[in-house]
Design a protein around this motif. Sequence first.
Motif, PDB file in Angstrom:
ATOM      1  N   ARG A   2      28.136  37.610  50.118  1.00 33.98           N
ATOM      2  CA  ARG A   2      27.700  38.861  50.730  1.00 33.98           C
ATOM      3  C   ARG A   2      28.851  39.762  51.120  1.00 33.98           C
ATOM      4  NH1 ARG A   2      22.865  39.742  52.609  1.00 33.98           N
ATOM      5  NH2 ARG A   2      23.638  40.875  54.409  1.00 33.98           N
ATOM      6  N   ALA A   3      30.038  39.235  51.162  1.00 40.84           N
ATOM      7  CA  ALA A   3      31.103  40.046  51.708  1.00 40.84           C
ATOM      8  C   ALA A   3      31.980  40.683  50.674  1.00 40.84           C
ATOM      9  CB  ALA A   3      31.944  39.219  52.643  1.00 40.84           C
ATOM     10  N   GLY A   4      31.524  40.832  49.462  1.00 42.38           N
ATOM     11  CA  GLY A   4      32.339  41.463  48.452  1.00 42.38           C
ATOM     12  C   GLY A   4      32.497  42.945  48.670  1.00 42.38           C
ATOM     13  N   ARG A   5      32.221  43.449  49.871  1.00 44.50           N
ATOM     14  CA  ARG A   5      32.165  44.884  50.092  1.00 44.50           C
ATOM     15  C   ARG A   5      33.523  45.547  50.018  1.00 44.50           C
ATOM     16  NH1 ARG A   5      28.089  44.704  55.279  1.00 44.50           N
ATOM     17  NH2 ARG A   5      26.537  43.403  54.313  1.00 44.50           N
ATOM     18  N   GLY A   6      34.587  44.764  50.110  1.00 42.81           N
ATOM     19  CA  GLY A   6      35.897  45.367  50.030  1.00 42.81           C
ATOM     20  C   GLY A   6      36.140  46.076  48.731  1.00 42.81           C
ATOM     21  N   SER A  69      34.014  31.612  52.821  1.00 41.36           N
ATOM     22  CA  SER A  69      34.049  32.169  54.177  1.00 41.36           C
ATOM     23  C   SER A  69      35.052  33.309  54.276  1.00 41.36           C
ATOM     24  CB  SER A  69      34.392  31.069  55.193  1.00 41.36           C
ATOM     25  OG  SER A  69      35.710  30.585  55.004  1.00 41.36           O
ATOM     26  N   CYS A  70      36.156  33.206  53.538  1.00 39.79           N
ATOM     27  CA  CYS A  70      37.126  34.298  53.490  1.00 39.79           C
ATOM     28  C   CYS A  70      36.473  35.551  52.914  1.00 39.79           C
ATOM     29  CB  CYS A  70      38.329  33.874  52.651  1.00 39.79           C
ATOM     30  SG  CYS A  70      39.513  35.190  52.315  1.00 39.79           S
ATOM     31  N   SER A  71      35.675  35.371  51.850  1.00 37.75           N
ATOM     32  CA  SER A  71      34.993  36.504  51.232  1.00 37.75           C
ATOM     33  C   SER A  71      33.998  37.152  52.190  1.00 37.75           C
ATOM     34  CB  SER A  71      34.250  36.044  49.969  1.00 37.75           C
ATOM     35  OG  SER A  71      35.144  35.500  49.033  1.00 37.75           O
ATOM     36  N   ARG A  72      33.445  36.360  53.086  1.00 36.67           N
ATOM     37  CA  ARG A  72      32.439  36.890  54.016  1.00 36.67           C
ATOM     38  C   ARG A  72      33.062  37.527  55.259  1.00 36.67           C
ATOM     39  NH1 ARG A  72      29.791  39.325  56.648  1.00 36.67           N
ATOM     40  NH2 ARG A  72      27.644  39.064  57.368  1.00 36.67           N
ATOM     41  N   PHE A  73      34.163  36.947  55.790  1.00 38.28           N
ATOM     42  CA  PHE A  73      34.644  37.350  57.109  1.00 38.28           C
ATOM     43  C   PHE A  73      36.026  38.003  57.120  1.00 38.28           C
ATOM     44  CE2 PHE A  73      31.952  33.500  57.904  1.00 38.28           C
ATOM     45  CZ  PHE A  73      30.871  34.183  58.422  1.00 38.28           C
ATOM     46  N   TYR A  74      36.817  37.851  56.045  1.00 37.30           N
ATOM     47  CA  TYR A  74      38.177  38.384  56.051  1.00 37.30           C
ATOM     48  C   TYR A  74      38.221  39.744  55.367  1.00 37.30           C
ATOM     49  CZ  TYR A  74      43.232  38.616  55.325  1.00 37.30           C
ATOM     50  OH  TYR A  74      44.548  38.996  55.321  1.00 37.30           O
ATOM     51  N   PRO A  75      38.998  40.730  55.868  1.00 33.95           N
ATOM     52  CA  PRO A  75      39.889  40.620  57.018  1.00 33.95           C
ATOM     53  C   PRO A  75      39.182  40.779  58.360  1.00 33.95           C
ATOM     54  CG  PRO A  75      40.184  42.750  55.978  1.00 33.95           C
ATOM     55  CD  PRO A  75      39.211  41.985  55.118  1.00 33.95           C
ATOM     56  N   GLY A  76      38.074  41.526  58.407  1.00 32.53           N
ATOM     57  CA  GLY A  76      37.333  41.642  59.661  1.00 32.53           C
ATOM     58  C   GLY A  76      38.078  42.464  60.703  1.00 32.53           C
ATOM     59  N   ALA A  77      37.475  42.556  61.879  1.00 29.92           N
ATOM     60  CA  ALA A  77      38.061  43.359  62.956  1.00 29.92           C
ATOM     61  C   ALA A  77      39.320  42.710  63.512  1.00 29.92           C
ATOM     62  CB  ALA A  77      37.026  43.564  64.066  1.00 29.92           C
ATOM     63  N   ALA A  78      39.329  41.365  63.613  1.00 34.92           N
ATOM     64  CA  ALA A  78      40.481  40.635  64.145  1.00 34.92           C
ATOM     65  C   ALA A  78      41.166  39.910  62.986  1.00 34.92           C
ATOM     66  CB  ALA A  78      40.035  39.665  65.231  1.00 34.92           C
ATOM     67  N   GLU A  79      41.954  40.671  62.227  1.00 39.00           N
ATOM     68  CA  GLU A  79      42.536  40.126  60.994  1.00 39.00           C
ATOM     69  C   GLU A  79      43.445  38.929  61.267  1.00 39.00           C
ATOM     70  OE1 GLU A  79      45.375  39.728  57.662  1.00 39.00           O
ATOM     71  OE2 GLU A  79      45.817  40.336  59.719  1.00 39.00           O
ATOM     72  N   ARG A 136      42.257  40.535  47.277  1.00 37.05           N
ATOM     73  CA  ARG A 136      41.170  41.343  46.720  1.00 37.05           C
ATOM     74  C   ARG A 136      40.318  41.962  47.823  1.00 37.05           C
ATOM     75  NH1 ARG A 136      36.091  39.905  44.379  1.00 37.05           N
ATOM     76  NH2 ARG A 136      36.544  37.696  44.597  1.00 37.05           N
ATOM     77  N   PHE A 137      40.047  41.197  48.881  1.00 38.76           N
ATOM     78  CA  PHE A 137      39.199  41.731  49.947  1.00 38.76           C
ATOM     79  C   PHE A 137      39.978  42.576  50.953  1.00 38.76           C
ATOM     80  CE2 PHE A 137      36.375  38.706  48.078  1.00 38.76           C
ATOM     81  CZ  PHE A 137      35.160  39.330  48.183  1.00 38.76           C
ATOM     82  N   ARG A 138      41.318  42.564  50.837  1.00 42.84           N
ATOM     83  CA  ARG A 138      42.127  43.568  51.548  1.00 42.84           C
ATOM     84  C   ARG A 138      42.266  44.827  50.702  1.00 42.84           C
ATOM     85  NH1 ARG A 138      46.796  39.840  53.240  1.00 42.84           N
ATOM     86  NH2 ARG A 138      47.970  41.155  51.806  1.00 42.84           N
TER      87      ARG A 138
END
Length: 475
Positions: A2-6, A69-79, A136-138
Motif C-alpha cells: 500500500r505504500a508505493g505512493r512515493g 514494512s519499509c514500503s509501507r512506513f518509510y520514510p514517514g514523518a519521523a524518518e 525508491r520510496f525516498r
Amino acid sequence: MRAGRGLSGHAPVAQIVALGAYVYQAVLALGLLLVVSRILPAQDFTHYSLFVTISQFGSIAAFEWLRFSCSRFYPGAAEAAQRSVILYAFIVCAGLCLLAGGGVAALGLASAGIAVGGAFVAIFQGGSELHLTMLRFRQDFRLFSILQAVRASALAIGTISGAILAPTLAGAVSGMLAAYLAYAVLARALGGPLASELQRPQRRLLMKHLTYGGVSAGASVAGILAPLGLKALLTAALGSQGAAGALLALDLLQRPFVMVVSALQAIRYPEIVAAYDREPGSAGFRERLGGYYGQLASCSLVTAAAILCLLAPAASWLVKAELRESFLLAAPAVTLLALLRAWVQTLLPTPAHLMQRLRPIIGLAVADAVLLNLGSLAGWSLSGGSLTGLLYGGLAGAVAAVIVGAPLFLSMPFRWAGLPLASALAALAIAGLGNAGMPRTSLLISLAVFLFCIPPAIATLSSLLQRDNASPEAS
C-alpha cells in the motif's frame, strides 16, 4: 504494497529510467544464467540452480517482511526513527541468517563453505534489496537506477569470473560473494551513511513493522515454495544430470515475467492505491484499475508469446548441446506456468491488497504452492514418470490456482480496454501454434506474432507517457 505512493506524481522520465534499470537487470540475469550453464558441468549447474533458489528463499524468509514494512512506513514523518527500526531489525535478522547457515553446516546438509556462503548471499541480497527500496520510496530515482544497474553488473561479472576460475559451485558462489561485497562498498560510498542520527528503536514502531511486514511477507515466502518444490521434485525424479536442462528452463524463463510485472507494478501500482484511498467506488477508479490490470495482463501475454516464438532458434545457440533437448522439452510448459504464476502473484490478489485483507493474500499464495506441487506429483504418476507429465501436471496445478483466485480478482469492479488484451491473447495463440511445430511457416508466424504484439505495446507506452497529467498526487 500500500505504500508505493512515493512513486506517484514523479516525472515520467525518472520512472522510465527506473524501468530501464529493471530491464537491464533482467537482461543481465538471463545472460548470467546462460553463461554459467555453459561454464559449469551439468551436475554443478543443477547444484548452482538449487543454491540460488534456496538462498533467495532464505533472503525472503529473513528480510522480506522488513522490505514490505519499509514500503509501507518509510520514510514517514519521523524518518530517523523509522530508519533506526529498519537497521536494528536488519542486524538481528542477519544474525539469525548466519545462525541458520551454521546449523545447516552442523547437521551435515551442506559443506560449511556452501552453507555459510549461502547465508551471506541471503544477507547481501536482502540488504541490497532493502537499501534500494529505501531509495525508491525516498524518490531518489537517480541513485536507485545507478545502484540497481551496478548491482546487476557486479553480480554478472563476479559470478562468471568465479565460475571460470573454478568451474564448480564453490567457484561461482565465491565470485557472487565478491561481487556483493564490492557492491556494498560502492553503495556506501554513493549513498552516504544510513546510520547517522540513529535512535533507540521504539517498541511501538517495531511491533508495527513486524505486524504489517510479517503478514505481507508470508505470501512471498509461500510463493517461492512453489518453484522450490518443483525443482526438488525434478532433481529427485531425474537426478542432477537429467534435471539440468529443465532447471535451466525454470530459472531462465520465469525471469522475464518477474521483470515485466515488477517494473510495471513499481510504476503503476502507487497511483492505484492513491485513487482507491480517494475514490474507491468511482468510475475513474474502476477505469484506472482496469488500465493497470490490462497492462499487466497484456504485457505478460506478449512476453509469453515472444518466448514461445523465439524458443527454438534461441536455444540452438544459447543453450549448450547436452542440456538443449530437455530444455526445449520443458520450455513450453514452463513458459505458460510462469505466465499463470505471474498473474496469481500480482493480478489476482490486488483487491485484497487494496482493502488490506491479508488472509486472502496468504491463502492464495499457499494454494498456489500446494496446487502446483500436487499437480506435478499427479502428472508424474499418471504419465509413468515422464518430464513432460511432471511439468504439465504442474501447469494444471497453476490453472487450478488461477481458478481459486478468480473470485478474489473479480470482487472489485473494473473496466479495461479489450483491444490490447485480445491482441496479446492472439499473439500467444499464434506463438503456441508455431511452437507446436510448423517449420515451413515459422517466419510467417513470427511476423504475425510481432504484428499482434504492437497494439498492447503502444497502449502501454502511451499510458506511461501520459499518466503524469492524470496521476493523483502522492499523499
